[in-house]
Design a protein around this motif. Structure first.
Motif, PDB file in Angstrom:
ATOM      1  N   THR A  13     -37.154   1.362  -0.078  1.00 18.77           N
ATOM      2  CA  THR A  13     -36.652   1.294  -1.479  1.00 18.77           C
ATOM      3  C   THR A  13     -37.075   2.553  -2.450  1.00 18.77           C
ATOM      4  OG1 THR A  13     -38.499  -0.015  -1.944  1.00 18.77           O
ATOM      5  CG2 THR A  13     -36.732  -1.398  -1.582  1.00 18.77           C
ATOM      6  N   MET A  14     -38.068   3.222  -1.853  1.00 11.85           N
ATOM      7  CA  MET A  14     -38.804   4.297  -2.386  1.00 11.85           C
ATOM      8  C   MET A  14     -39.627   4.950  -1.320  1.00 11.85           C
ATOM      9  SD  MET A  14     -41.664   2.468  -4.949  1.00 11.85           S
ATOM     10  CE  MET A  14     -42.616   4.100  -5.196  1.00 11.85           C
ATOM     11  N   ASN A  94     -43.462   8.647  -7.328  1.00 14.26           N
ATOM     12  CA  ASN A  94     -42.436   8.090  -6.826  1.00 14.26           C
ATOM     13  C   ASN A  94     -41.010   8.834  -6.953  1.00 14.26           C
ATOM     14  OD1 ASN A  94     -44.293   6.306  -6.505  1.00 14.26           O
ATOM     15  ND2 ASN A  94     -43.795   4.689  -8.155  1.00 14.26           N
ATOM     16  N   ILE A  95     -40.261   8.338  -5.708  1.00 15.04           N
ATOM     17  CA  ILE A  95     -38.654   8.585  -5.818  1.00 15.04           C
ATOM     18  C   ILE A  95     -37.942   7.391  -5.000  1.00 15.04           C
ATOM     19  CG2 ILE A  95     -39.070  10.085  -3.681  1.00 15.04           C
ATOM     20  CD1 ILE A  95     -36.925  11.972  -4.800  1.00 15.04           C
ATOM     21  N   ALA A  96     -36.909   7.063  -5.748  1.00 14.26           N
ATOM     22  CA  ALA A  96     -36.206   6.130  -4.967  1.00 14.26           C
ATOM     23  C   ALA A  96     -35.284   6.520  -3.864  1.00 14.26           C
ATOM     24  CB  ALA A  96     -34.967   5.698  -6.223  1.00 14.26           C
ATOM     25  N   PHE A  97     -35.160   5.585  -2.997  1.00 17.58           N
ATOM     26  CA  PHE A  97     -34.715   5.950  -1.626  1.00 17.58           C
ATOM     27  C   PHE A  97     -33.306   6.605  -1.809  1.00 17.58           C
ATOM     28  CE2 PHE A  97     -32.121   4.737   2.190  1.00 17.58           C
ATOM     29  CZ  PHE A  97     -32.897   5.268   3.098  1.00 17.58           C
ATOM     30  N   CYS A 100     -33.829  10.187  -3.178  1.00 19.94           N
ATOM     31  CA  CYS A 100     -34.566  10.921  -2.093  1.00 19.94           C
ATOM     32  C   CYS A 100     -33.316  11.468  -1.125  1.00 19.94           C
ATOM     33  CB  CYS A 100     -35.482  10.178  -1.227  1.00 19.94           C
ATOM     34  SG  CYS A 100     -36.353  11.245  -0.020  1.00 19.94           S
TER      35      CYS A 100
END
Length: 315
Positions: A13-14, A94-97, A100
Motif C-alpha cells: 500500500t505504501m 511515505n509514498i503511496a504504492f 511510486c
C-alpha cells in the motif's frame, strides 16, 4: 522511528523513501543545496528552450534536439526533486504504492527518451560532418518532429511494462526503499515472490535500448573521427568543436547510468551510501549541467544569455 512493514503476503500500500542513511541530522541542511540545484535545472533548461525559440539562427536540427533534451531534463527534475526536498525538509518519507509506480514510470521512460534524443543528436553530428551538403535535406523540420515523437513512444513503450510487472508482485518484507525516489530495480527487490520476469525484462531493456543507443552513438563518432581526419587541421578543429557539448551530455547521462546499474547489480553493501549517491548523481547531474555545458560551449546561446543579463543589469 519504527519503519512500517507489510504485515501479510499481498499487494503493498505504501513504501518508505530514504535520504542519506546515517545522515538524518544533516537532511535539513542538505535540502538547501538540493533546492538550489532544482532551481538551476529548471531555470537553466527553460532558458535554453526560450533562447532557441526566439533566436531564429538556432532553428537548426542540433538545437531543436537540444530543446527536446532540455524539456526532458525539466520533467525529470519535476518528477524527482520536489519529493526529495520534502523528505529532507519535512521528513515526508511515505509514498503511496500507485504514486511510486507513476514516479517509476516517469523516471525510466524519461531516461529512455533522453537516450533516444542523445542518439538523434549523434546522428545529426554524423550527417553534418560526413555529409554536409545533404544535412538540411535529410534532417528536415518534419523529420525532426517525427524523431521527437518516436522518442516519446519508444520511452513509454519500453518502460510501460515495468510498473505492471511490479503491480503483480506480493510484498511481505520491509517496504523501505534505498533511494529518495522509486526505481524498478530497487522496488522489485522487496518482493516476496520470484522476480525473474522483472530481472529478464530489465536486462533486455538495458541491452536493447540504452546499450544499443550507446553503441550507435559510439559508432557515429567513429565515422565522425574517420571523416575529420581527412579534413584540414582548421576544418577538423571546427568540425569536432561542434561535437564537444554533445559528447559532454553523453558522458553526463551514460556514465552515472552505467555506474548505478553496476552498483545495484554488484556493489551494494550494507552500511554504504554509494548506491544512494550514484542514484542521485544519475538523476540530478544531467538536468543541472546540460544547460550549463551548452550555454558555455554554444556561442549563440552564450551571447544571447549575456545580452539578456546586460539588459537586466542596465534596468
Amino acid at each position: 522511528m519504527s519503519s512500517p512493514r507489510a504485515s501479510h503476503r499481498g499487494p503493498a500500500t505504501m513504501f518508505i523513501l530514504v535520504g542519506f542513511p546515517g545522515m538524518e541530522d544533516s537532511h535539513f541542511r542538505l535540502a538547501f543545496p538540493l533546492c538550489f540545484l532544482f532551481m538551476v535545472a529548471v531555470l537553466g533548461n527553460c532558458t535554453v528552450i526560450y533562447i532557441i525559440k526566439v533566436e531564429r539562427s538556432l532553428h537548426e536540427p542540433m538545437y531543436l534536439f537540444l530543446c527536446m533534451l532540455a524539456a526532458i531534463d525539466i520533467m525529470i527534475a519535476l518528477s524527482t526533486m520536489p519529493k526529495m526536498m520534502a523528505i529532507f525538509w519535512f521528513k515526508s518519507t511515505n509514498i503511496a504504492f500507485d504514486a511510486c509506480l507513476v514516479q517509476m514510470f516517469c523516471i525510466h521512460s524519461l531516461s529512455g527518451m533522453e537516450s533516444t534524443i542523445l542518439l538523434a543528436m549523434a546522428f545529426d553530428r554524423y550527417i553534418a560532418i560526413c555529409y554536409p551538403l545533404s544535412h538540411s535535406s535529410i534532417l528536415t523540420t518534419p523529420r525532426i518532429a517525427k524523431i521527437g515523437l518516436l522518442a516519446i513512444i519508444r520511452g513509454a513503450a519500453l518502460m510501460g511494462p515495468l510498473p505492471i510487472f511490479i503491480k503483480r508482485l506480493p510484498f511481505c518484507r520491509s517496504n523501505i526503499l534505498s533511494h529518495s525516489y522509486c526505481l524498478h530495480q530497487d522496488v522489485m527487490k522487496l518482493a516476496c515472490a520470484s522476480i525473474k520476469v522483472n530481472v529478464i525484462y530489465g536486462l533486455v531493456v538495458i541491452i536493447f535500448a540504452i546499450g544499443l543507443d550507446s553503441l550507435l552513438i559510439s559508432l557515429s563518432y567513429f565515422f565522425i573521427l574517420k571523416a575529420a581526419l581527412g579534413l584540414t587541421q582548421e576544418a577538423r578543429v571546427k568540425a569536432l568543436g561542434t561535437c564537444i557539448s554533445h559528447i559532454c551530455a553523453v558522458f553526463l547521462f551514460y556514465v552515472p547510468f552505467i555506474g548505478l546499474s553496476m552498483v545495484h547489480r554488484f556493489g551494494k553493501t550494507h552500511g554504504s551510501n554509494i548506491h544512494t549517491v550514484m542514484a542521485n548523481v544519475h538523476l540530478l547531474v544531467p538536468p543541472v549541467l546540460n544547460p550549463l555545458v551548452y550555454g558555455v560551449k554554444t556561442k549563440q546561446i552564450r551571447h544571447r544569455m549575456l545580452r539578456a543579463f546586460c539588459r537586466m543589469k542596465s534596468c
